[in-house]
Scaffold this active site. Structure first.
Site, PDB file in Angstrom:
ATOM      1  N   GLU A  45     -79.599 -46.045  50.552  1.00 48.02           N
ATOM      2  CA  GLU A  45     -79.737 -45.353  49.268  1.00 48.02           C
ATOM      3  C   GLU A  45     -79.333 -43.906  49.493  1.00 48.02           C
ATOM      4  O   GLU A  45     -79.847 -43.245  50.402  1.00 48.02           O
ATOM      5  CB  GLU A  45     -81.183 -45.399  48.771  1.00 48.02           C
ATOM      6  CG  GLU A  45     -81.675 -46.783  48.405  1.00 48.02           C
ATOM      7  CD  GLU A  45     -83.147 -46.814  47.999  1.00 48.02           C
ATOM      8  OE1 GLU A  45     -83.625 -47.896  47.655  1.00 48.02           O
ATOM      9  OE2 GLU A  45     -83.809 -45.752  48.039  1.00 48.02           O
TER      10      GLU A  45
ATOM     11  N   ASP B 212     -89.944 -37.290  42.532  1.00 50.18           N
ATOM     12  CA  ASP B 212     -89.908 -37.145  43.984  1.00 50.18           C
ATOM     13  C   ASP B 212     -90.956 -36.166  44.491  1.00 50.18           C
ATOM     14  O   ASP B 212     -91.276 -35.184  43.837  1.00 50.18           O
ATOM     15  CB  ASP B 212     -88.516 -36.691  44.427  1.00 50.18           C
ATOM     16  CG  ASP B 212     -87.480 -37.773  44.216  1.00 50.18           C
ATOM     17  OD1 ASP B 212     -87.643 -38.842  44.831  1.00 50.18           O
ATOM     18  OD2 ASP B 212     -86.543 -37.577  43.431  1.00 50.18           O
TER      19      ASP B 212
END
EC number: 4.2.1.20
Length: 269
Positions: free
Chosen positions: A49, A60
Site C-alpha cells: 500500500e 491517520d
C-alpha cells in the site's frame, strides 16, 4: 485474474497470510522512498500500500500524519506518486500495489485522468478512506470498470446492517481496521479479531486483511493465523522518522519488513 486475486490465491495454496506493507510516497524524499518501495518485495512484502500524501489525513495517527508532512515538504504530489509506481513496475510486474489516501488529491487531479494514469502506471487497487459506498459512482465504479480494485475499510463499529452496504462494489480484499480510531493505535485483542473475521466471512468471499496496531513479528504472526492478510504501516514509518540518514531509513524499514515477513510465513507451521 488481477494481481491481487493472483497473489491471494497463491498464498491460500501455500496456507499463509499476506504481509501487506504501507509506506507514504515521497517520505522522507522521492529517491529514498523509491528505494524503499523497490526493496519491499525482496524483504518479504506480498502486497504494497502506497500512501498518497495529503494535507489533512484525518483517519491517520501521528506517525502517518508526520509522514505526510515530510513527503509534502519534499514536494511529493500525485504526479510524482504515479511516476514512482511506473519506476517500481520497471523491475516488478508481480507484486500488487494499492494506492491509499483521500479523495481530495484525486478530485483535483481529475477522476477520469487519474484512473487512466493509475491503470497505465500499474496500480492494482485503491483505498480511499473518505469515499463512502453511497458515492460509488464518483470513483469506485469507474475505477473498477478500468480494472482497478476498490478496497473498503470496515471497523468494529460497522454492524451487520451496514456491512452489506460497505461491501457493495468492493473488490481485491477487505481491510478490517481492528481498532476504532486512527491508524497506529493500540492493538485489538485476538478474540475480538477472530470474532470480526468470522462475522466478515459471513458477508464476503473476499480475502480479509487486518491492520492498525500491528508492530512486531509476534503480533503479525498472531493475526496471520486468523486472517488472509496482515497490514503494517506505522511501525515501518517509525524507522523513517527515527533515521539519522536516508540509508538508515531504507535499512530500518526493510529489516523490519523481513522480520515481519518471517513471522507471517511461519505463523501457521
Amino acid at each position: 485474474m488481477s494481481r491481487l486475486q493472483t497473489r491471494f490465491a497463491q498464498l491460500k495454496e501455500q496456507n499463509r497470510a499476506a504481509l501487506v506493507t504501507f509506506v507514504t510516497a515521497g517520505d522522507p524524499g522521492y529517491d529514498t522512498s523509491l528505494a524503499i518501495l523497490k526493496g519491499l518485495p525482496a524483504a518479504g512484502a506480498d502486497v504494497i500500500e502506497l500512501g498518497m500524501p495529503f494535507t489533512d489525513p484525518m483517519a491517520d495517527g501521528p506517525a502517518i500524519q508526520l509522514a505526510n508532512i515530510r513527503a509534502l515538504e519534499a514536494k511529493q504530489n500525485l504526479v510524482k506518486t504515479l511516476q514512482m509506481v511506473r519506476e517500481f513496475r520497471k523491475d516488478n510486474n508481480d507484486t500488487p500495489l494499492v494506492l491509499m489516501g483521500y479523495f481530495n488529491p484525486i478530485h483535483k487531479y481529475g477522476v477520469p485522468k487519474f484512473i487512466a494514469d493509475a491503470k497505465e502506471a500499474g496500480v492494482d487497487g485503491l483505498i480511499v478512506v473518505d469515499m463512502p459506498p453511497e458515492h460509488n459512482g464518483e470513483l469506485c465504479d469507474p475505477a473498477q470498470a478500468a480494472g482497478i480494485d476498490f478496497i473498503r475499510l470496515t471497523t468494529p463499529t460497522t454492524d451487520d446492517v451496514r456491512l452489506p452496504t460497505v461491501l457493495n462494489g468492493s473488490s481485491g480484499f477487505v481491510y478490517y481496521v481492528s481498532v476504532a480510531g486512527v491508524t497506529g493505535a493500540g492493538a485489538a485483542t485476538l478474540e475480538h479479531v477472530e470474532e470480526a473475521v468470522t462475522r466478515l466471512r459471513r458477508h464476503t468471499d473476499l480475502p480479509i486483511s487486518i491492520g492498525f496496531g500491528i508492530r512486531t513479528p509476534e503480533q503479525a504472526a498472531a493475526i496471520a493465523r486468523l486472517a488472509d492478510g496482515v497490514v503494517v504501516g506505522s511501525a515501518l514509518i517509525d524507522h523513517i522518522a527515527n533515521a539519522s540518514n536516508d540509508q538508515q531509513a531504507i535499512d530500518g524499514v526493510l529489516s523490519l519488513c523481513a522480520a515481519l515477513s518471517e513471522g507471517v510465513r511461519n505463523a501457521r507451521k
